[in-house]
Design a protein around this motif. Structure first.
Motif, PDB file in Angstrom:
ATOM      1  N   GLU A  37     -16.977 -20.716   6.832  1.00  0.00           N
ATOM      2  CA  GLU A  37     -15.529 -20.918   6.684  1.00  0.00           C
ATOM      3  C   GLU A  37     -15.027 -21.904   7.736  1.00  0.00           C
ATOM      4  O   GLU A  37     -14.189 -22.752   7.455  1.00  0.00           O
ATOM      5  N   LYS A  94     -15.528 -25.364   6.699  1.00  0.00           N
ATOM      6  CA  LYS A  94     -14.608 -25.855   5.656  1.00  0.00           C
ATOM      7  C   LYS A  94     -13.262 -26.303   6.218  1.00  0.00           C
ATOM      8  O   LYS A  94     -12.519 -27.015   5.551  1.00  0.00           O
ATOM      9  N   GLU A 145     -24.143 -21.478   1.685  1.00  0.00           N
ATOM     10  CA  GLU A 145     -23.181 -20.485   1.202  1.00  0.00           C
ATOM     11  C   GLU A 145     -23.745 -19.746  -0.014  1.00  0.00           C
ATOM     12  O   GLU A 145     -23.669 -18.517  -0.110  1.00  0.00           O
TER      13      GLU A 145
END
Lengths: 551, 242
Positions: free
Chosen positions: A341, A344, A361
């Protein structure tokens, strides 16, 4: 001696110290010296905020700062961000006194350090000296802060002429500025001159960097190796030595150099990141896990957080995710998703980083029993790949790891075969390739044993005893191992002992392996080979014992 | 057996480091505590004594570790680098500041003489340990005045030598010690313990082992013992080839 009084009442001071008593004691001592403008913070994170938005004349930072960032990390980040003016005097307060102990604390070159216990007399003497020295470099630092590098270089020249005592420090600054400006020939001249007078460590390091930047990797290696072996242990030399080794394709040696360096100075973020990257190249999952985890923890809320490292950390977590206990799996799954995360949120990711993030992922989701979502993530990242994305063999190995999890056996094996062909005889990539397959086969001991035996035989044939030992020894730890494998492992061990490098750990493992075979019947077809090996082994190790007792 | 020795060294180093840190903390807490107490002159003096002794223990720990390493590994000789530049005045100034408690506790006069522009190439931690030994020896012999000084000499063939000297007004070295160590060409001549158990010999023995680690231009550091011209007591000169 008539020295001008230092106007401490005008100096703005920041104290970074986690222990309240020490903070109070330092404050009262500084107050005694006339300092009025003082601010204090209790941890490295707050210090970075303060330093980013304010200018201080003097910063006192304890090296140890409890759980968060330490004084060295604060300095590392401030130097990298360029937000702290060169004119600020950054002083490290350390508990250590000997050169070796202090080296870790001095890696990012504070303007001075004070060893504990700090008393008023020591503080006054040391601070006066640091401020006066800083004053000598004031003109140079002003040019640096204005980004006028030529001005700074001329100021260095002036200082060297006007104050001969400061000639060497002036050359040192000059060398650094020239290296930063990529003016390597001029930097070489400086270091040549200095080394002609004195073989001081910083000039050897500087020359090592010049040699590296100019592509003379062997020369760089030679200089830097000398430096890492010395008592004073310039940790920075290890970073450049690792680079010089990597540039020559000596990936394993490069990794070893950094492994030793992180032991000495474990909180250096970029070094941990570099180690994780090298371990990834070498297919060394354990070291990659440790280094990427450490870097991930160290870069929490830090400007040094690096997307590649976060992806690597999530990738390294797959082992626990796939084969760990239930509780461990749960934690690892969460950790991996948090790491991904954070990737990202980075705005300028490359297509390759996006692809790698997506592949890890997908595996994370799959290994966390969320197969459906995993498939969506997997096809999403493949779609992103497009035709124009150039993948290196290392990237393709990452893709293979994902394919083995996400695709059927026929298609992943087909990809594996093409990749193996492309890899050719590159030993590093071959090791990594077999590592990927071996990891995937952990739940299937039969197939795994067969794979290890096949690869071990190839390496033994090539007389790569070290590689063969690693593979065969792993095979002998499987419950379904056989005498063929055990004998082959011993052949590799005997060959490896003969050629070196020797390690006491391997010596013990080999002796234990001989022990496991001591009940072999003399009717066993392997028996003659076992006896031959035992004889060779005893002779070799005894010779060494004799030498070490007489020598 | 190297691994055992390395392990022993790590253990010793870690333990000494830890003791020194705790000690440092105790020391600074004591210091803070003392400033809050209303002490009479005698108590103030006693407090200075305690601080001075505490500081001695700290220096002694550092010295033990350095001496241990020097004895275990001796002079490996493969350190091809030269020491970094030091500004001698700064170095001496700090040495004196570090001994402020010793000065107060024993009512010493500890001063220095040094040209402001004098620089030298040496390991400050190493030289610091040796100077501490000399200072504590002088205090033990009840010296009251101590002088630290430094100068550079250029011998024939232009080889430079830095001399750092510490002199005192104590009783000086016994003749036997001066004769024993008079020959700088035979530094191994000093025995670790003298027959009469006098401790001066021990400190000097280790100081000699330590200074032998200083190298420059193929020459080794040495210690010369003598009589002080200025103060009449002991004179210890550290001879540091540059």
């Amino acid at each position: 001696m008539a020295l001008e009084l230092i106007p401490y009442h005008k100096k703005r001071v920041l104290i970074i110290e986690d222990m309240a008593e020490m903070r109070t004691s330092l404050k009262s001592m500084l107050n005694n010296m006339g300092v009025n403008l003082m601010e204090t913070v209790g941890n490295g994170e707050e210090a970075i905020i303060k330093l980013s938005y304010n200018n201080y004349d003097i910063v006192f930072s304890d090296y140890e700062l409890g759980r968060g960032k330490d004084g060295q990390q604060v300095l590392e980040e401030m130097k990298a961000s360029g937000k702290m003016p060169a004119s600020t005097a950054y002083i490290m307060v350390t508990a250590a006194q000997t050169v070796e102990m202090v080296m870790g604390a001095l890696e990012y070159e504070p303007d001075g350090y004070i060893a504990k216990p700090v008393t008023l007399d020591i503080l006054r003497t040391r601070l006066n000296r640091i401020i006066r020295t800083k004053e000598v470099y004031r003109e140079i630092n002003q040019f640096i802060d204005r980004k006028d590098i030529n001005g700074a270089l001329e100021a260095c020249n002036r200082l060297a002429v006007e104050r001969p005592k400061f000639a060497l420090p002036a050359y040192r600054i000059k060398g650094k500025l020239l290296l930063n400006e990529e003016r390597y020939e001029e930097a070489r001249d400086i270091y040549d001159t200095v080394l002609g007078i004195k073989r001081v460590a910083w000039a050897v390091l500087g020359m090592g960097k010049v040699e590296f930047q100019q592509g003379n990797y062997e020369a760089a290696q030679k200089l830097l190796e000398g430096l890492t072996r010395t008592k004073a242990k310039y940790v920075e030399a290890s970073d450049w030595l690792a680079k010089a080794l990597e540039a020559q394709g000596k990936y394993k040696a490069a990794q070893q150099v950094l492994e030793q360096a992180v032991e000495q100075s474990p909180k250096a973020i970029r070094r941990q990141q570099a180690l994780a990257r090298l371990a990834d190249l070498n297919g060394d999952a354990d070291v990659m896990f440790k280094a990427s985890k450490k870097a991930s923890i160290l870069t929490k809320n830090s400007a040094f957080r690096d997307a590649d490292n976060q992806i690597r950390y999530a990738k390294a977590l797959q082992k626990v995710l796939k084969y760990g206990g239930m509780r461990e799996q749960k934690i690892a799954s969460k950790e991996a998703m948090v790491a991904l995360e954070s990737v990202k949120t980075v705005t300028d990711l490359t297509s390759l980083q996006l692809l790698k993030c997506g592949l890890v992922e997908a595996q994370t989701l799959f290994n966390s029993n969320r197969e459906d979502v995993a498939r969506i993530a997997y096809s999403g990242s493949l779609a992103m790949m497009g035709d124009d994305l150039q993948l290196s063999p290392d990237d393709k190995l990452d893709l293979l790891a994902a394919k083995l999890v996400m695709e059927d056996e026929a298609s992943s094996q087909a990809y594996a075969a093409t990749l193996l062909n492309e890899i050719g005889n590159d030993p590093r990539l071959l090791k990594k390739y077999y590592g990927v397959l071996d990891f995937h086969l952990i739940p299937d001991p039969q197939k795994r044993h067969a794979l290890l035996k096949q690869r071990g035989a190839e390496l033994l044939q090539l007389k790569d005893y070290e590689g063969a030992w690693e593979i065969y020894y792993k095979a002998t730890r499987l419950p379904i191992t056989d005498s063929d494998c055990q004998i082959a492992a011993l052949q590799a061990a005997v060959g490896l002992y003969r050629e070196g490098p020797r390690s006491s750990e391997r010596l013990q493992l080999t002796n234990a392996l001989f022990g496991e075979l001591q009940d072999m019947s003399n009717n066993d077809p392997h028996y003659p080979e076992l006896e031959k090996l035992r004889l060779q082994w005893t002779r070799q190790t005894q010779e060494d014992d004799d030498q070490s007792t007489t020598g | 057996m190297t691994t055992k020795a390395q392990l022993a060294e790590q253990l010793l180093a870690a333990s000494i480091h830890e003791i020194k840190n705790r000690f440092g903390l105790m020391f600074s807490q004591l210091d803070t505590l003392l400033t809050t107490l209303p002490l009479n002159e005698q108590h103030q003096h006693d407090a200075e004594h305690i601080k001075s002794e505490a500081q001695f223990v700290g220096s002694e720990l550092v010295r033990v570790l350095a001496s241990y390493k020097a004895l275990m590994y001796g002079d490996t000789g493969n350190d091809t680098l030269e020491h970094d530049q030091q500004f001698v005045l700064d170095f001496l100034e700090e040495k004196i500041a570090r001994h402020s408690n010793t000065v107060r506790a024993h009512a010493l006069q500890l001063t220095y003489e040094c040209d402001e522009d004098l620089d030298g190439f040496f390991d400050p931690a190493l030289i610091s340990i040796i100077l501490d030994t000399a200072i504590y020896n002088a205090v033990k012999e009840h010296a009251r005045t101590l002088l630290l000084s430094a100068e550079k000499r250029v011998a024939e063939g232009s080889a430079e030598t830095l001399l750092i000297r510490i002199e005192d007004d104590g009783p000086g070295f016994p003749q036997s010690v001066l004769e024993d160590t008079g020959n700088p060409a035979a530094p191994g001549h000093t025995r670790p313990l003298r027959d009469d158990g006098h401790s001066t010999g021990l400190g000097l023995y280790f100081a000699r082992t330590l200074i032998a680690q200083h190298h420059a231009g193929g020459r080794q550091g040495q210690i010369h013992l003598g009589v002080s011209d200025h103060l009449g007591g002991a004179s210890v000169t550290l001879i540091l080839p540059q």
